[in-house]
Design an enzyme around this catalytic site. Structure first.
Site, short mmCIF file in Angstrom:
data_model
loop_
_atom_site.label_atom_id
_atom_site.label_comp_id
_atom_site.label_asym_id
_atom_site.label_seq_id
_atom_site.Cartn_x
_atom_site.Cartn_y
_atom_site.Cartn_z
CG MET A 136 7.93 -3.88 -5.48
SD MET A 136 9.43 -2.88 -5.22
CE MET A 136 9.96 -3.48 -3.59
N GLY A 189 5.33 -6.90 1.06
CA GLY A 189 5.54 -8.20 1.68
C GLY A 189 6.81 -8.86 1.19
CG ASP A 201 5.48 -14.06 -1.12
OD1 ASP A 201 6.43 -14.78 -0.75
OD2 ASP A 201 4.30 -14.23 -0.73
CG LEU A 260 -1.01 -0.60 -7.22
CD1 LEU A 260 -2.07 -1.50 -7.86
CD2 LEU A 260 -0.75 0.62 -8.08
CB CYS A 299 -8.02 -7.06 -6.46
SG CYS A 299 -6.63 -5.92 -6.21
CB CYS A 315 -6.13 -5.65 1.59
SG CYS A 315 -7.03 -5.12 0.12
#
Length: 383
Positions: free
Chosen positions: A21, A24, A26, A46, A114, A210
């Protein structure tokens, strides 16, 4: 609430599922769908980088407000939720290689790294340690069983297709992963979030990488690698010096603005020569690319790609925002040579090239690799 089936063995109530999670809409809807389907749902968020500087940023993920939003959603759904500090691992596996790649003249795709190293490796291992039968994310892709293993496919919503960023997922990881949003469009997902009453239903999507504030890659690299930028020449295709630059990390292939030179015609960055500290510029047509090599191949299709010695027809995608185009791929000694049927503009080393079996909404992802060296039409004609 729609019922989803994650195709796990045994009763749903006895199947534990970890949902990544991000905070966001989605991933929040993905968690809601898993929970409503009767699976034992655990949410995990995370913390990937120092969120102190980013806590008030919009359009980011994995820090500050987003962690708070994920907690609120988990609480509203009545599911367990944990925040794991992956900051050092993220820096080691994603940010540092990103900076090194940029300094070498490449244009890396950190979201691929990532997913490959942190989310679908480290977090997936954590999911197994927690006794989960599967890990769910909010990516817009689909998987289904093909020949006893799960294969990766493009989603229903072509505008949200994230298969480009997931080509490096291994077959073993795909067997453990589930992507319930692949059968939905983004408007349908937002409508579901509003129907459930999730606080993030209208939250804007992440826009920038990010850890890159305002999309300025050079700011991050200068912070990580102070004094690493070497000045050099800006030259045209014939090697004539047109000006000076303050470090190739400030330039990307295809860039037009901010070159700091004057010319009779618009000029674009065509190549970056890190060894010679040169930025090579030329007219737009010099960006046209048909041939290039790939390294770090990952294969998700059937059979052995090493048999593709004479060329295999696929559909290749050189940027996430571009549709797949017809191409021929030859594989030798672990490297792939790609020849596109039609030229693409601005293909750059460090970017990903992803293979599909066809150009369709349900096309299968065959794999891909990292563009190691591009050959433009301009160079091919001069060779």
């Amino acid at each position: 609430m729609l019922d989803i089936d994650l195709e796990l063995p045994g009763p749903r109530s006895k199947a534990r599922v970890l949902v990544a999670m991000s905070g966001g809409v989605d991933s929040s809807v993905a968690a809601a769908l898993v929970n409503a389907a009767g699976y034992e749902t655990i949410g995990v968020t995370l913390q990937l980088y120092d969120h102190g500087a980013a806590i008030h940023r919009s359009g980011a993920c994995c820090a500050g407000q987003d962690i708070h939003d994920a907690k609120r959603v988990a609480q509203a759904l009545g599911i367990a939720h944990y925040v794991l500090d992956y900051e050092s691992r993220f820096r080691e596996a994603v940010i540092e290689p990103f900076a090194a790649s940029y300094l070498s003249g490449e244009t890396p795709v950190p979201c691929v790294a990532c997913n490959q190293s942190v989310k679908f490796s480290d977090l997936l291992d954590t999911a197994r340690q927690l006794g989960a039968a599967a890990m769910v994310t909010g990516h817009y892709v689909r998987t289904r069983s093909v020949g006893g293993r799960r294969a990766l496919f493009r989603p229903v919503d072509a505008d949200r297709d994230q298969s480009y960023f997931l080509y490096a997922t291994t077959a073993e990881q795909l067997d453990f992963l589930r992507f319930p949003l692949g059968d939905f469009t983004k408007p349908e997902v937002r409508a579901l979030a509003a129907e459930i009453g999730l606080s993030v239903a209208e939250k804007s999507d992440s826009q920038d990488i990010c850890f890159v504030p305002q999309g300025r890659y050079s700011d991050v690299i200068e912070k990580l690698k102070p004094n690493a930028a070497d000045e050099g020449d800006i030259v045209d295709l014939d090697g004539r010096v047109l000006g000076r630059h303050r470090g190739i990390m400030h330039y990307t292939v295809g860039q037009r603005r901010g070159l700091g030179i004057s010319a009779a015609e618009p000029l674009f960055v065509v190549r970056l020569d890190a060894a010679a500290k040169r930025v090579i510029v030329g007219p737009r047509e010099a960006l046209a690319t048909r041939r290039f090599r790939l390294r770090d191949l990952n294969w998700l299709g059937d059979g052995d790609p090493s048999a593709w010695t004479e060329g295999q027809e696929v559909y290749a995608r050189v940027r996430s925002t571009r549709p797949p185009v017809k191409a021929s791929v030859s594989v030798q000694a672990g490297e792939a040579s790609v020849v596109l049927d039609d030229s693409e503009m601005g293909v750059a080393p460090g970017q990903a090239c992803v293979f599909y079996d066809r150009d369709a909404s349900d096309a299968r992802v065959l794999g891909g690799g990292v563009i190691a060296q591009e050959t433009t039409n301009e160079q091919a004609c001069a060779a």
